[in-house]
Scaffold this active site. Structure first.
Site, PDB file in Angstrom:
ATOM      1  N   HIS A  32       0.865  -1.187   0.000  1.00 41.07           N
ATOM      2  CA  HIS A  32       0.000   0.000   0.000  1.00 41.07           C
ATOM      3  C   HIS A  32       0.900   1.236   0.000  1.00 41.07           C
ATOM      4  O   HIS A  32       1.732   1.416   0.889  1.00 41.07           O
ATOM      5  CB  HIS A  32      -0.887  -0.033   1.256  1.00 41.07           C
ATOM      6  CG  HIS A  32      -1.875   1.079   1.350  1.00 41.07           C
ATOM      7  ND1 HIS A  32      -3.110   1.042   0.725  1.00 41.07           N
ATOM      8  CD2 HIS A  32      -1.827   2.257   2.002  1.00 41.07           C
ATOM      9  CE1 HIS A  32      -3.775   2.152   1.004  1.00 41.07           C
ATOM     10  NE2 HIS A  32      -3.022   2.911   1.773  1.00 41.07           N
ATOM     11  N   ASP A  34       1.160   5.153   0.152  1.00 47.71           N
ATOM     12  CA  ASP A  34       0.430   6.347   0.606  1.00 47.71           C
ATOM     13  C   ASP A  34       1.052   7.619   0.041  1.00 47.71           C
ATOM     14  O   ASP A  34       2.074   8.108   0.540  1.00 47.71           O
ATOM     15  CB  ASP A  34       0.433   6.402   2.139  1.00 47.71           C
ATOM     16  CG  ASP A  34      -0.568   5.441   2.740  1.00 47.71           C
ATOM     17  OD1 ASP A  34      -1.750   5.475   2.318  1.00 47.71           O
ATOM     18  OD2 ASP A  34      -0.187   4.655   3.639  1.00 47.71           O
ATOM     19  N   GLY A 146      -3.362  11.479   6.722  1.00 47.83           N
ATOM     20  CA  GLY A 146      -2.294  12.435   6.997  1.00 47.83           C
ATOM     21  C   GLY A 146      -1.055  11.806   7.573  1.00 47.83           C
ATOM     22  O   GLY A 146       0.053  12.211   7.258  1.00 47.83           O
ATOM     23  N   GLY A 149       0.097   5.420  12.119  1.00 50.53           N
ATOM     24  CA  GLY A 149       0.199   5.244  13.562  1.00 50.53           C
ATOM     25  C   GLY A 149      -0.884   5.893  14.405  1.00 50.53           C
ATOM     26  O   GLY A 149      -0.743   6.015  15.615  1.00 50.53           O
ATOM     27  N   ASP A 179      -8.743   1.481   5.975  1.00 49.03           N
ATOM     28  CA  ASP A 179      -7.378   2.012   6.052  1.00 49.03           C
ATOM     29  C   ASP A 179      -7.203   2.980   7.214  1.00 49.03           C
ATOM     30  O   ASP A 179      -7.821   4.037   7.244  1.00 49.03           O
ATOM     31  CB  ASP A 179      -7.055   2.723   4.726  1.00 49.03           C
ATOM     32  CG  ASP A 179      -5.630   3.258   4.677  1.00 49.03           C
ATOM     33  OD1 ASP A 179      -4.816   2.906   5.541  1.00 49.03           O
ATOM     34  OD2 ASP A 179      -5.349   4.038   3.738  1.00 49.03           O
ATOM     35  N   GLY A 181      -5.065   2.769  11.346  1.00 50.66           N
ATOM     36  CA  GLY A 181      -5.179   2.351  12.741  1.00 50.66           C
ATOM     37  C   GLY A 181      -5.567   0.897  12.948  1.00 50.66           C
ATOM     38  O   GLY A 181      -6.002   0.520  14.038  1.00 50.66           O
TER      39      GLY A 181
HETATM   40  C1  DX5 Z   1      -3.174   7.436   6.509  1.00 46.36           C
HETATM   41  C2  DX5 Z   1      -2.781   6.406   5.468  1.00 46.36           C
HETATM   42  C3  DX5 Z   1      -2.832   4.989   5.977  1.00 46.36           C
HETATM   43  C4  DX5 Z   1      -2.032   4.737   7.219  1.00 46.36           C
HETATM   44  C5  DX5 Z   1      -1.818   3.280   7.541  1.00 46.36           C
HETATM   45  O1  DX5 Z   1      -3.122   8.707   5.994  1.00 46.36           O
HETATM   46  O2  DX5 Z   1      -3.635   6.471   4.355  1.00 46.36           O
HETATM   47  O3  DX5 Z   1      -2.539   4.081   4.932  1.00 46.36           O
HETATM   48  O4  DX5 Z   1      -0.841   5.405   7.210  1.00 46.36           O
HETATM   49  O5  DX5 Z   1      -0.936   3.195   8.629  1.00 46.36           O
HETATM   50  P1  DX5 Z   1      -1.383   2.714  10.062  1.00 46.36           P
HETATM   51  O6  DX5 Z   1      -1.861   1.307   9.902  1.00 46.36           O
HETATM   52  O7  DX5 Z   1      -0.143   2.838  10.869  1.00 46.36           O
HETATM   53  O8  DX5 Z   1      -2.494   3.617  10.538  1.00 46.36           O
HETATM   54 ZN    ZN Z   2      -3.541   4.659   2.856  1.00 41.91          ZN
END
Ligand code: DX5
Ligand code: ZN
Length: 219
Positions: A32, A34, A146, A149, A179, A181
């Site tokens: 994935h 980001d 954004g 974590g 997606d 947390g």
């Molecule tokens: C948030 C992102 C996510 C997120 C996933 O803006 O789109 O993909 O970082 O990371 P965790 O699982 O750590 O929340």
């Molecule tokens: Zn994402």
């Protein structure tokens, strides 16, 4: 059975090559990616995500799941098409109207790439219902986009259930990706709500044994 899409957003550059190998061995289903533009969200991650995407394409055959958190969708679609992703997802909040959304959907498909549409926690599923017969996936944000974590926002789970019900009632064949947390201790609630693709970043890449976390998440 759910699929796991591992977010590499928080992986340090020194560790990315080893992490790519380890995630492949650990049987993640997707990487994935980001992509943040410094406008739709404050952070800017596109340069490093391009670098990571290039490494993935050179050493792995796993599919890329590109999540665009950007205002200028077309510009970033063109950049990431170079990495031959399996799917590109953009946010409904980033387009001015449905017509623009449909143009982008058609453009991505015409480049032999699947398309997803993403929803922020504050956005109602009604915003995307008319687009569901045109996309392959809906990405429901379970945190405010954004950064990685953050804790999962429980109240977003009812949106996943609502969407799942609508998709089933209308015999649509599309994936629901959740997606933000998601970790081993809360993944069951996300699966129960109806998501079939689970994004997890820190819940996987900050753990010692990726393989056991991914296997347990899929279980
Ligand atoms: C948030 C992102 C996510 C997120 C996933 O803006 O789109 O993909 O970082 O990371 P965790 O699982 O750590 O929340
Ligand atoms: Zn994402």
């Amino acid at each position: 059975m759910v699929e796991i899409s591992t977010s590499v957003l928080t992986v340090e550059r020194e560790k990315i090559m080893q992490t790519i190998y380890d995630l492949e061995v650990a049987k993640t289903d997707y990487f994935h990616i980001d992509v943040m533009d410094g406008k739709f969200v404050t952070a800017f991650t596109s340069n490093i995500m391009e670098e990571y995407s290039g490494y993935m394409k050179s050493v792995s055959t796993l599919p890329l799941d590109v999540h665009l958190m950007v205002e200028d969708v077309r510009k970033y679609v063109d950049i990431y098409l170079n990495y031959e992703p399996n799917i590109i997802t953009f946010h409904i909040e980033a387009v001015k109207d449905e017509e623009e959304a449909i143009e982008l959907i058609d453009y991505i498909k015409s480049n032999n790439c699947k398309v997803g549409i993403a929803l922020n926690p504050a956005t109602d599923i009604k915003k995307v219902l008319d687009l569901l017969d045109k996309v392959h996936m809906v990405l429901v944000m379970t945190v405010v986009p954004g950064e990685g974590g953050q804790p999962l926002m429980e109240d977003t789970l009812s949106k996943i259930s609502e969407l799942k019900k609508y998709i089933d009632e209308n015999n649509l064949d599309i994936d629901i990706e959740a997606d933000g947390g998601i970790k081993l201790d809360n993944v069951q609630s996300v699966k129960d709500a109806g998501a079939n693709i689970i994004v997890s970043g820190t819940g996987i890449v900050k753990q010692d044994d990726f393989g056991s976390v991914i296997a347990a998440m899929k279980d």
